[in-house]
Structures are given as C-alpha cells and as structure tokens.
Design a protein around this motif. Sequence first.
Motif, PDB file in Angstrom:
ATOM      1  N   ILE A 152     -19.774 -66.491  40.102  1.00  0.00           N
ATOM      2  CA  ILE A 152     -20.123 -66.510  41.534  1.00  0.00           C
ATOM      3  C   ILE A 152     -20.106 -67.956  42.055  1.00  0.00           C
ATOM      4  O   ILE A 152     -19.541 -68.257  43.114  1.00  0.00           O
ATOM      5  CB  ILE A 152     -21.512 -65.847  41.764  1.00  0.00           C
ATOM      6  CG1 ILE A 152     -21.415 -64.346  41.470  1.00  0.00           C
ATOM      7  CG2 ILE A 152     -22.037 -66.119  43.166  1.00  0.00           C
ATOM      8  CD1 ILE A 152     -22.694 -63.552  41.695  1.00  0.00           C
ATOM      9  N   ARG A 153     -20.688 -68.844  41.261  1.00  0.00           N
ATOM     10  CA  ARG A 153     -20.723 -70.254  41.684  1.00  0.00           C
ATOM     11  C   ARG A 153     -19.304 -70.820  41.801  1.00  0.00           C
ATOM     12  O   ARG A 153     -18.951 -71.463  42.782  1.00  0.00           O
ATOM     13  CB  ARG A 153     -21.546 -71.080  40.694  1.00  0.00           C
ATOM     14  CG  ARG A 153     -21.856 -72.467  41.223  1.00  0.00           C
ATOM     15  CD  ARG A 153     -22.592 -73.293  40.208  1.00  0.00           C
ATOM     16  NE  ARG A 153     -21.929 -73.184  38.909  1.00  0.00           N
ATOM     17  CZ  ARG A 153     -22.436 -73.604  37.776  1.00  0.00           C
ATOM     18  NH1 ARG A 153     -23.626 -74.121  37.763  1.00  0.00           N
ATOM     19  NH2 ARG A 153     -21.768 -73.490  36.648  1.00  0.00           N
ATOM     20  N   ALA A 154     -18.477 -70.524  40.774  1.00  0.00           N
ATOM     21  CA  ALA A 154     -17.100 -71.042  40.789  1.00  0.00           C
ATOM     22  C   ALA A 154     -16.340 -70.503  42.006  1.00  0.00           C
ATOM     23  O   ALA A 154     -15.562 -71.224  42.642  1.00  0.00           O
ATOM     24  CB  ALA A 154     -16.389 -70.636  39.506  1.00  0.00           C
ATOM     25  N   LYS A 211     -26.903 -69.545  53.171  1.00  0.00           N
ATOM     26  CA  LYS A 211     -27.255 -70.232  51.918  1.00  0.00           C
ATOM     27  C   LYS A 211     -27.130 -69.281  50.719  1.00  0.00           C
ATOM     28  O   LYS A 211     -27.241 -69.693  49.569  1.00  0.00           O
ATOM     29  CB  LYS A 211     -28.704 -70.739  51.968  1.00  0.00           C
ATOM     30  CG  LYS A 211     -29.037 -71.634  53.126  1.00  0.00           C
ATOM     31  CD  LYS A 211     -28.632 -73.057  52.890  1.00  0.00           C
ATOM     32  CE  LYS A 211     -29.535 -73.763  51.926  1.00  0.00           C
ATOM     33  NZ  LYS A 211     -28.961 -75.056  51.514  1.00  0.00           N
ATOM     34  N   THR A 212     -26.933 -68.000  51.013  1.00  0.00           N
ATOM     35  CA  THR A 212     -26.956 -67.005  49.920  1.00  0.00           C
ATOM     36  C   THR A 212     -25.659 -67.013  49.120  1.00  0.00           C
ATOM     37  O   THR A 212     -24.584 -66.748  49.662  1.00  0.00           O
ATOM     38  CB  THR A 212     -27.172 -65.580  50.502  1.00  0.00           C
ATOM     39  OG1 THR A 212     -28.353 -65.601  51.293  1.00  0.00           O
ATOM     40  CG2 THR A 212     -27.290 -64.543  49.393  1.00  0.00           C
ATOM     41  N   ALA A 213     -25.793 -67.291  47.824  1.00  0.00           N
ATOM     42  CA  ALA A 213     -24.620 -67.193  46.937  1.00  0.00           C
ATOM     43  C   ALA A 213     -24.472 -65.762  46.442  1.00  0.00           C
ATOM     44  O   ALA A 213     -23.358 -65.275  46.249  1.00  0.00           O
ATOM     45  CB  ALA A 213     -24.775 -68.143  45.763  1.00  0.00           C
ATOM     46  N   GLY A 214     -25.591 -65.104  46.222  1.00  0.00           N
ATOM     47  CA  GLY A 214     -25.499 -63.733  45.722  1.00  0.00           C
ATOM     48  C   GLY A 214     -26.838 -63.040  45.677  1.00  0.00           C
ATOM     49  O   GLY A 214     -27.896 -63.646  45.893  1.00  0.00           O
ATOM     50  N   PHE A 215     -26.774 -61.743  45.400  1.00  0.00           N
ATOM     51  CA  PHE A 215     -27.969 -60.919  45.237  1.00  0.00           C
ATOM     52  C   PHE A 215     -27.880 -60.293  43.855  1.00  0.00           C
ATOM     53  O   PHE A 215     -26.847 -59.737  43.473  1.00  0.00           O
ATOM     54  CB  PHE A 215     -28.006 -59.834  46.319  1.00  0.00           C
ATOM     55  CG  PHE A 215     -29.221 -58.936  46.232  1.00  0.00           C
ATOM     56  CD1 PHE A 215     -30.500 -59.469  46.349  1.00  0.00           C
ATOM     57  CD2 PHE A 215     -29.085 -57.572  46.052  1.00  0.00           C
ATOM     58  CE1 PHE A 215     -31.627 -58.655  46.268  1.00  0.00           C
ATOM     59  CE2 PHE A 215     -30.201 -56.743  45.984  1.00  0.00           C
ATOM     60  CZ  PHE A 215     -31.473 -57.288  46.103  1.00  0.00           C
ATOM     61  N   MET A 216     -28.969 -60.407  43.099  1.00  0.00           N
ATOM     62  CA  MET A 216     -28.948 -59.966  41.710  1.00  0.00           C
ATOM     63  C   MET A 216     -29.919 -58.813  41.543  1.00  0.00           C
ATOM     64  O   MET A 216     -31.101 -58.929  41.871  1.00  0.00           O
ATOM     65  CB  MET A 216     -29.402 -61.140  40.854  1.00  0.00           C
ATOM     66  CG  MET A 216     -29.106 -60.996  39.416  1.00  0.00           C
ATOM     67  SD  MET A 216     -29.460 -62.559  38.611  1.00  0.00           S
ATOM     68  CE  MET A 216     -28.747 -62.233  37.023  1.00  0.00           C
ATOM     69  N   ILE A 217     -29.426 -57.721  41.020  1.00  0.00           N
ATOM     70  CA  ILE A 217     -30.278 -56.538  40.928  1.00  0.00           C
ATOM     71  C   ILE A 217     -29.833 -55.657  39.767  1.00  0.00           C
ATOM     72  O   ILE A 217     -28.661 -55.671  39.381  1.00  0.00           O
ATOM     73  CB  ILE A 217     -30.226 -55.748  42.269  1.00  0.00           C
ATOM     74  CG1 ILE A 217     -31.246 -54.615  42.271  1.00  0.00           C
ATOM     75  CG2 ILE A 217     -28.851 -55.230  42.564  1.00  0.00           C
ATOM     76  CD1 ILE A 217     -31.351 -53.900  43.596  1.00  0.00           C
TER      77      ILE A 217
END
Length: 512
Positions: A152-154, A211-217
């Motif tokens: 996700i960061r990449a 600012k959201t890179a992702g949501f983790m669930i």
Amino acid sequence: MYRQAIYDEPLIYDLGKKGRRAHLPLKTDVSPIDINIPESMKRKEAPELPELHEGEVMRHYLHLAQMNYCVDSGIYPLGSCTMKYNPKINEALARAEGLAYTHPYQPVETIQGTLEMMYELQKALTELAGLPYCSLQPPAGAAGEYTGLGLIRAYHQDKGDFDRDEIVTPDSSHGTNPASTVMNGYKIIEIKSNENGQVDLDALRAAVSEKTAGFMITNPNTLGIFESDICEIAEIVHESGGLLYYDGANFNAIIGIIRPGEMGFDVLHYNLHKTFSTPHGGGGPGAGPVCCSERLKEFLPVPTVEYEEEKDFYYLNYDLPKTIGKVHGYYGNTGIALRGYAYICALGAKGLIHTSEQAVLVANYVMRKVEAIDGLRLRFNRNLPRKHECVIDASPLKHQIGVGAMDIAKMLISRGKHAPTVLFPLIVHEALMIEPTENENKESIDQFVQVLKEEIDKARDNPDYAHDAPYWTSVGRVDDSWAVKNLILSYKMIKNLKTKGEWPPKWPEDHH
Ligand SMILES: Cc1ncc(COP(=O)(O)O)c(C=O)c1O
C-alpha cells in the motif's frame, strides 16, 4: 499461593555427571587431525554440555513433551489463534526427502516439483481470495500484514502521494494490526465499534481523509461478527483515496463462501498455519501469503514464482523493478506451503466450504452453551450469529464474586483443558474468546462446557479456589508483570540467580 513444582525438578545441566554417555562412539579411522579447521576457529575450552545416560535424556524430553499441551492432547478453544485440524499425512509429506532436503540455492531445473507446488498453491489462494496475484514469502500472519501494508505504501509513493500517512482500523482489531502499521511508518487512527460490534460507518466517514493510506480490517472481525456493511465500508475508504486491507487470519469462517476481492479489498494476507493445516502456536514456523489486486502487483516481494507455459517450466522472477524487496529468506517457508497445498487438494472446493461451515457451527454451538452459564454473557448483539469464534464476557461473574476471565482460564488449566484466549479483544473487559477447532465433536465441546460450569460453581463456593488456580500443573499462578519485567531466558541466568540465592524467585505476598 505459589507452588514450586517446576523449580524442584533438577535442570538437565544439574543432572549430568562427568563421563556419563548415551551412545557408543563409532569406530572411525578419520583422525581429528585430518580435518583442516583453522586454529583461530577451534574452541579453547570444551562446550558446557550436560553428560547424561540414555534414560536421563529420554526422561528429560518426555517430561518436556508431557508439559506441553497441543491440539492432539485435547480441546484447544483458543480464539483468534485458531488451532486447526492438522492431518498427520501433511506432516509426512512435508518431511518427504524431495522437498525437505532441497537447498534454496539449487538450480531451478532441479526444483521444478517444489516450484510447481508453490505456483499451484498461489493459484488456489488467489482463487479463494478473489485477488489475482500472490506472494508466498511472508513467514507469518503479522509478516503478511507488514508486507501488505508495504504494498500500500509503495503504491501511494509511486503515485507521488507522500502525504498519506494514516491507517484506519477498528478498536476490535488484532494487536498485530497496529503493530505492523507502526512498523510501516504509519500513524494509527482507531475507530470505535458500534453497539453491534461492527464498524461504525459515521466514525469511519469522520476518520478518513486525504491522509488515509488504507483501512485495515478482519472480516469476520475479532468478535466473530461479520461486517455486513463491508461494501459500503469499501466505498467510503476508496472514495477517500485509501486502499482496503483484509486481515485473513479469520478466513477459516469464509473459505469458498465469500471472496475478499469481491467485498472490495485490495490486498490480504492469509495465515496458512491457521486456515490451511500446520500446527499453530508455540512460535513455530508459519506462512502469511499475500494476495493483491492488479494495481499492487508490481510492488510484490521478489522473487515471485512464475510459469512459462510454452516450455512447461517454473522459475523465480526477480525482475520486478518496483518491488518492495525481500521480506523473508529465499522463497518463504516452503514446508508450510506444502502442508497448505496438501490440505487444499485433499479437501477440494466442497470440502473447504464444509470446513468453514463446520467452524461456524461449532463456534455458535459453544457460544450458546457458554452464555447460558450464570455469570457469563455474550457481548454485543445476541441476535447476530457469530462466525468462527465468539467473545464471552465474564464481567457479571467478576462483579458477583470477584472471579474474572483470567481466573476462569487458570481453573480450566487445572482440569486439563486448554484455556480460551483471555482479555482480548480489549473492548470486552473480561473477555473469554472461544474458538473450537472445526472438527471438534459435540461430546468434546459438551464436556468442555461442563468442566467450565463445574469450575465456576466451585468458585462460587470459594472464590479463593479460583484465585489460586491452576493446580496440578508444573507452574502455579505466576505473577505476569514480574515475569515480563524479569525475563529469565537461559540456564545461565538461572545459574547466576542461584549463585546469588535469588532462585526460585520470591513473589510479592499479595500477588494473584
Ligand atoms: C486476527 C489476527 N490477525 C493477525 C494475526 C497474526 O498472525 P501470526 O500469529 O501468524 O503473526 C492473528 C494471530 O493469531 C490474528 O488472530
């Protein structure tokens, strides 16, 4: 009360007597002088090893094995850590010479069978995930999270989007989620669960931004509840520009029934060692393969396992210019991959679906039986069926007689049962998180519940009975916080403490 049992057992080092032997050395005509070891690498002193006879060695290891509890010993209802049925044939397969004795630096022509197995496993995992690309490299669930978040960061950085530095996650999420988030250099934005134990959509809307890179669930979540608003969740996250991460540790509830890719997820990790065979627990090797969508594939760790159809040839591809690099030595834990592959092949599509149905059935059965015990209650909406696990709250019992989840766990241990996970997830104060292995039968679950009930009845007669448990175990009730602050990890440390007269440790008078 604190018992000394384990400290009364002599350690293997103390048992030894100089000159005792457990073997007869083979006659050899090779003299040590023939072996050309450089002087600088030779030991100056003999290693400090216990010298024992065969009987002592056998007793030592048998004793250690008997102190262990595993899914082959009895019911193992440890929530979130999912003790699987581990077919023994998979163990035999993983020890097969052709796989176990290959060397990672062997030319690929000589490991075509291993690569084919890995390639086919990737195919099966991508099919079940509904996400088309896969890496088998991460060696555990948490390592899979670290890798997936790295993708996700990449992805964001590749687009020149360097400001997205937040990962949003619900307050029910597993501890490794925030940990791998921080290790990836992200900030965690935690959102509260609603009264149903699910993601609160308004809280999610308020939390996501540019600012959201992702949501983790994880879905079903750590309360065992399926996030029924998952499509809306995916929409909210994607509209903000973030990506959706699926923690697949709870995949055993949904195999072949629903696919994360179709719920809108961009990347997931599996816990092969939880969902697809392999004895889990005790820190042994695992595998946390990562599957991802088209937009993340170019960032996958190297090497990827590929197949050239024309030449009918499997190979390792290191040529991914945007790869996040390597996340584990060589190609990951292939022995664990093989167990997973064997498990998937043996069960087939129908068998896998049946496994999930069975996991859900036993979890709901145990849930209804346990919540009926006075002093225990099911937190969050009782009408929502649970999936693979359930979280029972012992707060009422704590208020009634001062006996909480930890005491219950210790009483169960005294009765030779493995305890459920306790005090997690953190949103349930006296949590007992119960997840029976999917092939646990009704009689065994009934017996577990009966023992639980009997122990709570005993605690009602005498709460100190609960506070002093466990009984008949090699270690009594330990002071967790003392142990954390005073890690004793080796024989040498014990020896030092013994010399100073500080072993066995003295616990504070009032500890429980
Ligand atoms: C929901 C969840 N996520 C992640 C993990 C981490 O997996 P591992 O223990 O393989 O690192 C676990 C482990 O039990 C889990 O239950």
